[in-house]
Design a protein around this motif. Sequence first.
Motif, PDB file in Angstrom:
ATOM      1  N   GLY A  25       0.912  -1.171  -0.124  1.00  0.00           N
ATOM      2  CA  GLY A  25       0.059   0.012   0.061  1.00  0.00           C
ATOM      3  C   GLY A  25       0.947   1.289  -0.027  1.00  0.00           C
ATOM      4  N   PRO A  26       0.265   2.540  -0.019  1.00  0.00           N
ATOM      5  CA  PRO A  26       0.886   3.629   0.057  1.00  0.00           C
ATOM      6  C   PRO A  26       1.557   3.975   1.269  1.00  0.00           C
ATOM      7  CG  PRO A  26      -1.219   4.167  -0.126  1.00  0.00           C
ATOM      8  CD  PRO A  26      -1.244   2.803  -0.200  1.00  0.00           C
ATOM      9  N   ILE A  27       2.992   4.431   1.136  1.00  0.00           N
ATOM     10  CA  ILE A  27       3.382   4.625   2.377  1.00  0.00           C
ATOM     11  C   ILE A  27       4.259   6.024   2.355  1.00  0.00           C
ATOM     12  CG2 ILE A  27       3.889   2.213   3.031  1.00  0.00           C
ATOM     13  CD1 ILE A  27       7.125   3.886   1.850  1.00  0.00           C
ATOM     14  N   ASP A  28       4.557   6.606   3.333  1.00  0.00           N
ATOM     15  CA  ASP A  28       5.599   7.807   3.404  1.00  0.00           C
ATOM     16  C   ASP A  28       7.002   7.399   3.978  1.00  0.00           C
ATOM     17  OD1 ASP A  28       6.985   9.949   4.149  1.00  0.00           O
ATOM     18  OD2 ASP A  28       5.123  10.998   4.713  1.00  0.00           O
ATOM     19  N   ASP A  44       8.001  -1.003  -5.283  1.00  0.00           N
ATOM     20  CA  ASP A  44       9.255  -0.100  -5.347  1.00  0.00           C
ATOM     21  C   ASP A  44      10.274  -1.403  -4.758  1.00  0.00           C
ATOM     22  OD1 ASP A  44       8.447   1.827  -6.176  1.00  0.00           O
ATOM     23  OD2 ASP A  44       7.972   2.809  -4.041  1.00  0.00           O
ATOM     24  N   THR A  45      10.056  -2.053  -3.571  1.00  0.00           N
ATOM     25  CA  THR A  45      10.834  -2.949  -3.126  1.00  0.00           C
ATOM     26  C   THR A  45      11.159  -4.231  -3.800  1.00  0.00           C
ATOM     27  OG1 THR A  45       9.815  -2.526  -0.725  1.00  0.00           O
ATOM     28  CG2 THR A  45      11.384  -4.381  -0.966  1.00  0.00           C
ATOM     29  N   ALA A  46      10.141  -4.780  -4.478  1.00  0.00           N
ATOM     30  CA  ALA A  46      10.566  -5.661  -5.582  1.00  0.00           C
ATOM     31  C   ALA A  46      11.495  -5.188  -6.642  1.00  0.00           C
ATOM     32  CB  ALA A  46       9.265  -6.163  -5.967  1.00  0.00           C
ATOM     33  N   GLY A  47      10.981  -3.941  -7.101  1.00  0.00           N
ATOM     34  CA  GLY A  47      11.910  -3.181  -8.375  1.00  0.00           C
ATOM     35  C   GLY A  47      13.624  -3.284  -7.931  1.00  0.00           C
ATOM     36  N   LEU A  48      13.542  -2.916  -6.444  1.00  0.00           N
ATOM     37  CA  LEU A  48      14.886  -2.924  -6.143  1.00  0.00           C
ATOM     38  C   LEU A  48      15.684  -4.002  -6.148  1.00  0.00           C
ATOM     39  CD1 LEU A  48      17.171  -1.031  -4.553  1.00  0.00           C
ATOM     40  CD2 LEU A  48      16.156  -1.940  -2.545  1.00  0.00           C
ATOM     41  N   LEU A  85       6.432  10.490  -1.677  1.00  0.00           N
ATOM     42  CA  LEU A  85       5.075   9.541  -1.427  1.00  0.00           C
ATOM     43  C   LEU A  85       5.089   8.418  -2.553  1.00  0.00           C
ATOM     44  CD1 LEU A  85       2.545  12.317  -0.222  1.00  0.00           C
ATOM     45  CD2 LEU A  85       3.905  10.601   1.217  1.00  0.00           C
ATOM     46  N   GLY A  86       6.167   8.237  -3.349  1.00  0.00           N
ATOM     47  CA  GLY A  86       6.055   7.421  -4.252  1.00  0.00           C
ATOM     48  C   GLY A  86       6.111   7.822  -5.624  1.00  0.00           C
ATOM     49  N   ALA A  87       6.447   7.045  -6.763  1.00  0.00           N
ATOM     50  CA  ALA A  87       6.538   7.470  -8.138  1.00  0.00           C
ATOM     51  C   ALA A  87       6.351   6.264  -9.169  1.00  0.00           C
ATOM     52  CB  ALA A  87       7.826   8.012  -8.495  1.00  0.00           C
ATOM     53  N   ALA A  88       6.075   6.354 -10.160  1.00  0.00           N
ATOM     54  CA  ALA A  88       5.920   5.281 -11.139  1.00  0.00           C
ATOM     55  C   ALA A  88       4.633   4.618 -10.902  1.00  0.00           C
ATOM     56  CB  ALA A  88       7.045   4.081 -11.104  1.00  0.00           C
ATOM     57  N   GLU A  89       3.362   5.125 -10.482  1.00  0.00           N
ATOM     58  CA  GLU A  89       2.385   4.322 -10.424  1.00  0.00           C
ATOM     59  C   GLU A  89       1.763   4.436 -11.445  1.00  0.00           C
ATOM     60  OE1 GLU A  89       1.327   3.150  -7.978  1.00  0.00           O
ATOM     61  OE2 GLU A  89       2.369   3.837  -6.148  1.00  0.00           O
ATOM     62  N   LEU A 121      16.661   3.983 -10.209  1.00  0.00           N
ATOM     63  CA  LEU A 121      17.630   4.630 -10.989  1.00  0.00           C
ATOM     64  C   LEU A 121      18.912   4.559 -10.337  1.00  0.00           C
ATOM     65  CD1 LEU A 121      15.805   8.203 -11.182  1.00  0.00           C
ATOM     66  CD2 LEU A 121      15.812   6.441 -13.014  1.00  0.00           C
ATOM     67  N   ASP A 122      19.925   3.922 -10.881  1.00  0.00           N
ATOM     68  CA  ASP A 122      21.076   3.695 -10.448  1.00  0.00           C
ATOM     69  C   ASP A 122      21.103   2.633  -9.123  1.00  0.00           C
ATOM     70  OD1 ASP A 122      22.526   5.007 -12.881  1.00  0.00           O
ATOM     71  OD2 ASP A 122      22.032   6.922 -11.887  1.00  0.00           O
ATOM     72  N   GLY A 123      20.445   2.021  -9.125  1.00  0.00           N
ATOM     73  CA  GLY A 123      20.424   1.066  -7.930  1.00  0.00           C
ATOM     74  C   GLY A 123      19.667   1.554  -6.850  1.00  0.00           C
ATOM     75  N   ARG A 124      18.797   2.662  -6.797  1.00  0.00           N
ATOM     76  CA  ARG A 124      18.027   3.339  -5.962  1.00  0.00           C
ATOM     77  C   ARG A 124      16.666   3.605  -6.411  1.00  0.00           C
ATOM     78  NH1 ARG A 124      20.831   3.015  -1.007  1.00  0.00           N
ATOM     79  NH2 ARG A 124      23.162   3.303  -1.677  1.00  0.00           N
ATOM     80  N   ILE A 125      15.635   3.432  -5.325  1.00  0.00           N
ATOM     81  CA  ILE A 125      14.274   3.686  -5.580  1.00  0.00           C
ATOM     82  C   ILE A 125      14.075   5.011  -5.797  1.00  0.00           C
ATOM     83  CG2 ILE A 125      11.909   3.576  -4.429  1.00  0.00           C
ATOM     84  CD1 ILE A 125      12.781   1.003  -2.823  1.00  0.00           C
ATOM     85  N   HIS A 126      13.491   5.448  -6.865  1.00  0.00           N
ATOM     86  CA  HIS A 126      13.100   6.756  -7.073  1.00  0.00           C
ATOM     87  C   HIS A 126      11.547   7.109  -6.480  1.00  0.00           C
ATOM     88  CE1 HIS A 126      12.880  10.770  -8.804  1.00  0.00           C
ATOM     89  NE2 HIS A 126      11.578  10.310  -9.384  1.00  0.00           N
TER      90      HIS A 126
END
Length: 332
Positions: free
Chosen positions: A75-78, A118-122, A162-166, A152-157
């Motif tokens: 879910g969405p997180i801060d 995001d975690t899976a993408g990392l 509050l998130g991106a790439a939704e 991006l370059d091994g880091r979550i953008h």
Amino acid sequence: MVKPLLLGVEIGGTKLQVGLGHGDGAIVRLRRAPIDPAAGAAVLREQILEEADRACWAHGVTREAIEAVGIGFGGPIDAEEGITITSHHVSGWDRFPLRDWCRSQFRTEAVAIENDADTAGLAESRFGAGKGGATPLLYVTIGSGVGGGLILDGRIHRGTGLGAAEIGHLWVIPPDADGRGGRTVEQSASGWSITRFAREAISSGAPGSETLADLVDGDLEQLNAEVVALAAGLGDACSLALLDQAAHALAAGLAHAVTLLGLRRIVLGGGVSLIGEDLWFAPIRRRLEQLVFPGFRGSFDLVSSALGESVVIHGALALARDARAAHRQGSA
């Protein structure tokens, strides 16, 4: 040299996973357990502690041996504040201080929380289909919903935090001037939407839907995207059309992402992607090639997830490793 013991946690809507490892791409202990969404977040938090303890006992240690914790939350997180904004499946997560709770329960300041996509993408970027430096990388999970993570370059953008790439919330059919109608990627290509369209086809007696109905003995509650894929594999015209519709919608969203971000690699995961190459990946690639900005054709590729059902745990352990390193640097 003894490697630090880290805990990775995946908090989903129907599934909980906890894993021990060192954040180097290996999981040394893994536990999976179903959850009861109706029981609420408080019960789920107790379940997290129980499963973490069991993983530790199986490894011959206690909870106190854990040096850092990483969590992929469904879910969405801060992430900066370390709080969950909400869960669309389990009540009780609204504005919950999950990072502080973890710090008190596991007695470590090194805690990191991110959205599960995001975690899976990392994880895919560091250990899976993006290993070797493919960047920018977009991970897209297609299950009951559609989520995305930009690496991006091994880091979550995270965008503004509050998130991106939704990508699931991109419009593939815009609403009218009064805000009515329209359809997003998630409303077109998720497992939930494929199932919904299949039920509507059977209920309306759409030509070619007989195979679908037969596979569930007319019980529409038993229908899901897996059944649609099975029927499509048997040559059912209605099911083939449904999957083609979903693939085209997802390709439209991905074309926007490639055009805006100049992606190097797209990784597709989630249960719907298990449909496979012929009925899912190949149609998406064909349509994406048609829709993407012509100047970017040939500059990116689209592949399947390499880490399977454990992808979020791999990413959560990577988060824990980064959190430990940052904490140690800050304490030096």
